[in-house]
Write an enzyme that holds these catalytic residues in place. Structure first.
Site, PDB file in Angstrom:
ATOM      1  N   ASP A 461      -5.660 -12.811  -6.203  1.00 27.89           N
ATOM      2  CA  ASP A 461      -4.252 -12.911  -6.565  1.00 27.89           C
ATOM      3  C   ASP A 461      -4.052 -13.318  -8.023  1.00 27.89           C
ATOM      4  OD1 ASP A 461      -4.188 -12.506  -3.876  1.00 27.89           O
ATOM      5  OD2 ASP A 461      -2.667 -14.011  -3.451  1.00 27.89           O
ATOM      6  N   GLU A 531      -2.180  -4.218  -2.748  1.00 27.18           N
ATOM      7  CA  GLU A 531      -1.905  -4.932  -1.505  1.00 27.18           C
ATOM      8  C   GLU A 531      -0.447  -4.745  -1.137  1.00 27.18           C
ATOM      9  OE1 GLU A 531      -4.324  -8.804  -1.434  1.00 27.18           O
ATOM     10  OE2 GLU A 531      -2.384  -9.416  -0.650  1.00 27.18           O
TER      11      GLU A 531
END
Length: 885
Positions: A461, A531
């Protein structure tokens, strides 16, 4: 159009080493006598036992000697975590049903556990013996024949591999290995966690989770062979191969070794002088060895772009004419490049050709159990759905996984984990950094040779801190990593690696299908989204009943704000389905029972997965990649999958499969246009596209046909579909794409609403955008029951069964969302895994479709196949099955 090009080389697949591997830790030993035995690699995965240190009082020097009794231990086969071993021994009820997992937590896993096995060695004078571990989670002490080989300060790191020289510790006859594995600290170890994918296993993955093996060789060992290809792209008619391998003199005096390599009939060799204890990287380049310059090489491609030929390289080291060691690898000739598009998106090119990455996020089994057939089945679904990639976020799978991806031509995007200690690099001590670097080195060497692996993300992330970025990159380059490196899976710019060229903007919960086309959508069809998904993917009702208790089943359709144990973790926003359920009620009507809830959930998953993949395909190469979050699940789950835990296809499966057809016709939710997409490297000519609009009663209200050609890997935008005046609130658009002979290449049916769906863009969060007004499909409930004629035949051939089912809509109304199931006998379970040529078909009045199912005949479990048909407004029935003519 200009671009900034990042040139990257590569190739090759799974290394089978018959000598030393990564020397993460080595026990010094004296120089051997002349080697007189055969080079060998022996698996040590069988015959282990495990026991808690709280239940075993014998000291390590005793229990690690041959002959120690383990009659009260638990027998296991490696790889196996502690909990997986206990489950295999029947210690617990099925942990994947209901809330059974909650009963397992406790102090049992807060102490070290012992792993122990014995093995036999034949007397081979002078043989060097190395003990290899491909993965221990997390710290361990390793003993051989009563002696400590390495302690838990040296053996630390889930993703490190080890090769211990145990020549002086082993002997002819019986030998013993004992490994004391320590509990995992999920908050402070660089281990495997699940974040909000699934619950964390109560043992936190403690144990030996990859293979253990033994090698025997002479005094000069060979390891880590690699082949790198260089082609004059865009031409692929020539390739230069560069071959490397590491050789090591384990003795205490200099030696001259003849290092030789062979690729088919191509041979090359050189003498190498090694001092005592010296390692050297031996290189064979095409400038010095012109036989490594190939004409018309067999080039490896992703499966939709070409074939996947794999060649074999063997490197040997001999001393005085006697072979001392050898290492082999298969490899595929291919080259990867990456470039930035004008919108900043990173586009990958394989062998000089661009590719739209279309994949899903891979989840290993929650208990880290390796089941090769299950891996194969899930990768089979990847190809069946027309996907070309899988992403591994911190779940760096088995060698078998990578070998199978190579064989199937499925690209792999590995990287480290998010949202745990992996992502908190600013907190790391020097000891943790050393583990991270060693982990990176181990995995780079393990994966670099696989043609399926085309990049690595050193952050998930967020990118690591700068010094850790540099550490990772240095480790990758020292390991001769040949592929692109990304700082993270998010839209980051790194001072070390530059811009990532990707985004990770969600969503992760339900949004309407039109979301994916809107330029205001953070996760919409622009750039490379690593994602994203529409969240819920409810299994079919048969499997819901296998995984949930009766209380959970009722709450699923009656209490949308009740947390679901099989969705999300802890207080995750994904624990409740109120966003999804509110949309279902507004769009299709409140569910009247579990079966009604499930059928509506399949409709919603189908239309959303189809729209997501179609939007990214239509917009290529403004879009360059899409990773559906996720492909599969770590345990039975109610969201984030393209097929369920039981390997049953569902609405998500068939929506994705339709959208990713090689040649595909589709409708655009943003501007009502019809587009044709070519995902193949071959142009298509003389195609016919036909669009028809039907009202809810099955009456045709509009139609249009046109001819078109389609470039290789191209997109053609054709005409717009109007909304006829005074049409029913729900209506249908049917699209067909036919070739010059009239054969249908693609058929696609949409249900649309006269009520528009509007989103509250300013209220968008990281996981979804709220919907202000919904489409109205409630009149689908008014569809009358329709009559269908079904003819089925079966053609079993060896290990594979094929069943063909022709469904004809004999009525004057639409047969909506018709499902076919194949069961093991009329009262048996669904046969899984299974591939249907199409699923959940909608038929206009008088239309006919033939659907084909392919499956393993062994999965019929000795019965005859039975077909069941059902649908939104089609009564459930089982037609007789004939033998196919």
């Amino acid at each position: 159009m200009s671009s900034r090009r990042l040139r990257v080389l590569v190739i090759a697949v799974g290394v089978v080493i018959l000598g030393s591997a990564i020397a993460a830790a080595v026990v010094p030993s004296a120089a051997p006598a002349a080697f007189g035995g055969a080079v060998s690699r022996t698996s040590l995965d069988e015959g282990w036992s495990i026991q808690s240190s709280a239940s075993e009082e014998a000291p390590p020097r005793v229990l690690s000697r041959p002959g120690f009794s383990t009659t009260d231990w638990y027998p296991v086969t490696l790889p196996s975590t502690v909990l997986a071993g206990l489950v295999a021994n029947g210690e617990y009820d099925d942990l994947y049903v209901g809330t059974n997992l909650e009963n397992v937590w406790g102090p049992r896993f807060d102490v070290p556990w012992w792993y122990r096995t014995e093995f036999e060695l034949q007397g081979e004078p002078g043989a060097r013996t190395q003990l290899h571990f491909d993965g221990i989670n997390y710290r361990a002490d390793v003993y051989v024949n009563g002696k400590l080989v390495a302690d838990h300060d040296r053996v630390a790191g889930t993703f490190r591999t080890y090769a211990f020289d145990v020549t002086d510790l082993v002997r002819a006859g019986a030998n013993a290995v004992a490994v004391r594995v320590y509990p995992v600290d999920a908050n402070h170890d660089l281990t495997i966690t699940w974040v909000d994918w699934s619950p964390l296993a109560p043992d936190r993955g403690m144990g030996i989770w990859h293979a253990v093996w033994l090698t025997r060789s002479g005094g000069v060992t060979v390891s880590d062979p690699q082949v790198v290809s260089d082609m004059p792209l865009p031409d692929t008619d020539r390739a230069d191969l560069s071959v490397t391998a590491t050789v090591r003199n384990a003795g205490d005096s200099p030696v001259t070794a003849d290092v030789a390599g062979a690729i088919g009939t191509i041979a090359f060799s050189k003498p190498v002088v090694l001092d005592a204890g010296e390692s050297a990287l031996v290189t064979f380049d095409p400038e010095s060895y012109p036989q490594l310059h190939l004409t018309d090489p067999p080039v490896w491609w992703p499966y939709q772009m070409g074939d996947q030929p794999l060649e074999e390289l063997t490197v040997t080291a001999s001393v005085d004419g006697v072979e001392s060691d050898r290492a082999s690898t298969s490899f595929g000739i291919r080259e990867v490049n990456a470039e930035y598009m004008p919108n900043g998106a990173r586009r990958f090119l394989i062998n000089g050709k661009p590719i739209l990455i279309r994949g899903g996020g891979w989840a290993s089994d929650m208990l880290l159990r390796p089941v090769p057939q299950r891996v194969d089945d899930q990768l089979m679904y990847v190809r069946d759905m027309g996907l070309n990639a899988v992403r591994l976020e911190g779940k760096l799978e088995s060698d078998h996984f990578f070998d199978e991806a190579d064989r199937l031509g499925i690209l792999v995007m590995p990287g480290w984990m998010c949202c745990d200690y992996w992502q908190e690099s600013w907190k790391w001590t020097d000891d943790v950094k050393a583990i991270a670097r060693a982990s990176m080195t181990s995995q780079a060497i393990r994966m670099r040779n696989h043609p399926s692996v085309f990049m690595f993300m050193i952050g998930s992330d967020t990118k690591p801190v700068v010094d850790v970025q540099k550490m990772y990159v240095d480790a990758l380059r020292a390991a001769r990593w040949p592929n692109p490196i990304l700082a993270s899976s998010s839209d980051d710019t790194s001072s070390v690696l530059g811009p990532t060229g990707v985004k990770m903007t969600g969503p992760y919960d339900w949004v309407p299908p039109g979301y994916w086309y809107d330029p205001r959508a953070q996760g919409g069809a622009d750039g490379f989204n690593t994602e994203t998904s529409a969240g819920q993917s409810i299994p079919e009702i048969e499997n819901l009943r296998r995984m949930l208790t009766s209380v959970e089943l009722r709450a699923l359709w009656t209490e949308p704000r009740t947390p679901q144990y099989h969705a999300g973790v802890g207080d995750s926003v994904f624990k409740t389905f109120h966003i999804f359920d509110r949309a279902m009620t507004a769009r299709m009507g409140a569910p009247t029972g579990l079966a009604d809830y499930v059928r509506k959930a399949q409709v919603m998953a189908y239309e959303n997965e189809r729209a997501m993949f179609e939007a990214f395909s239509r917009n290529k190469y403004e879009t360059t990649g899409l990773i559906q979050w996720m492909l599969n699940n770590a345990w039975p789950s109610l969201h984030w999958n393209l097929f369920d835990w039981f390997l049953e296809p569902n609405g998500s499966t068939f929506g994705a499969k339709l959208a990713n057809q090689p040649l595909h016709v589709q409708y655009s939710y943003d501007d009502r246009s019809v587009a044709v997409v070519n995902q193949t490297p071959v142009a298509a000519h003389d195609l016919t596209v036909r669009a028809r609009v039907f009202d809810l009663h099955g009456d045709e209200r509009w139609s249009r046909s046109t001819r078109t050609d389609l470039d290789a890997d191209g997109v053609a935008r054709l005409f717009r579909v109007p909304q006829p005046a005074a049409i029913t609130s729900t209506y249908f658009v049917e699209l067909t794409l036919s070739d010059a002979s009239g054969g249908v290449l693609s058929r696609n049916v949409y249900w649309l609403s006269t009520a528009s769906e509007r989103l509250a863009w300013r209220e968008s969060t990281w996981f979804f955008t709220p919907t202000k007004t919904y489409a109205d499909y409630t009149d689908l409930s008014d569809l009358p029951e329709v009559r269908t004629t079904v003819a089925a035949c079966d053609d079993a051939s060896g290990d594979t069964g094929t069943t063909r089912v022709t469904v004809t809509n004999d009525s004057n109304d639409v047969a909506f969302f018709v499902r076919l199931q194949l069961t093991a006998g009329p009262n048996g379970d669904d046969v899984t895994p299974i591939t249907w040529s199409d699923g959940y078909v909608t038929l206009m009045p008088g239309e006919e479709q033939t659907l084909t199912a392919t499956y393993r005949t062994a999965d019929l479990r000795g019965t005859e196949p039975s077909v069941e048909i059902s649908g939104w407004n089609v009564p459930r029935s089982r037609p007789a099955i004939e033998v196919c003519a």
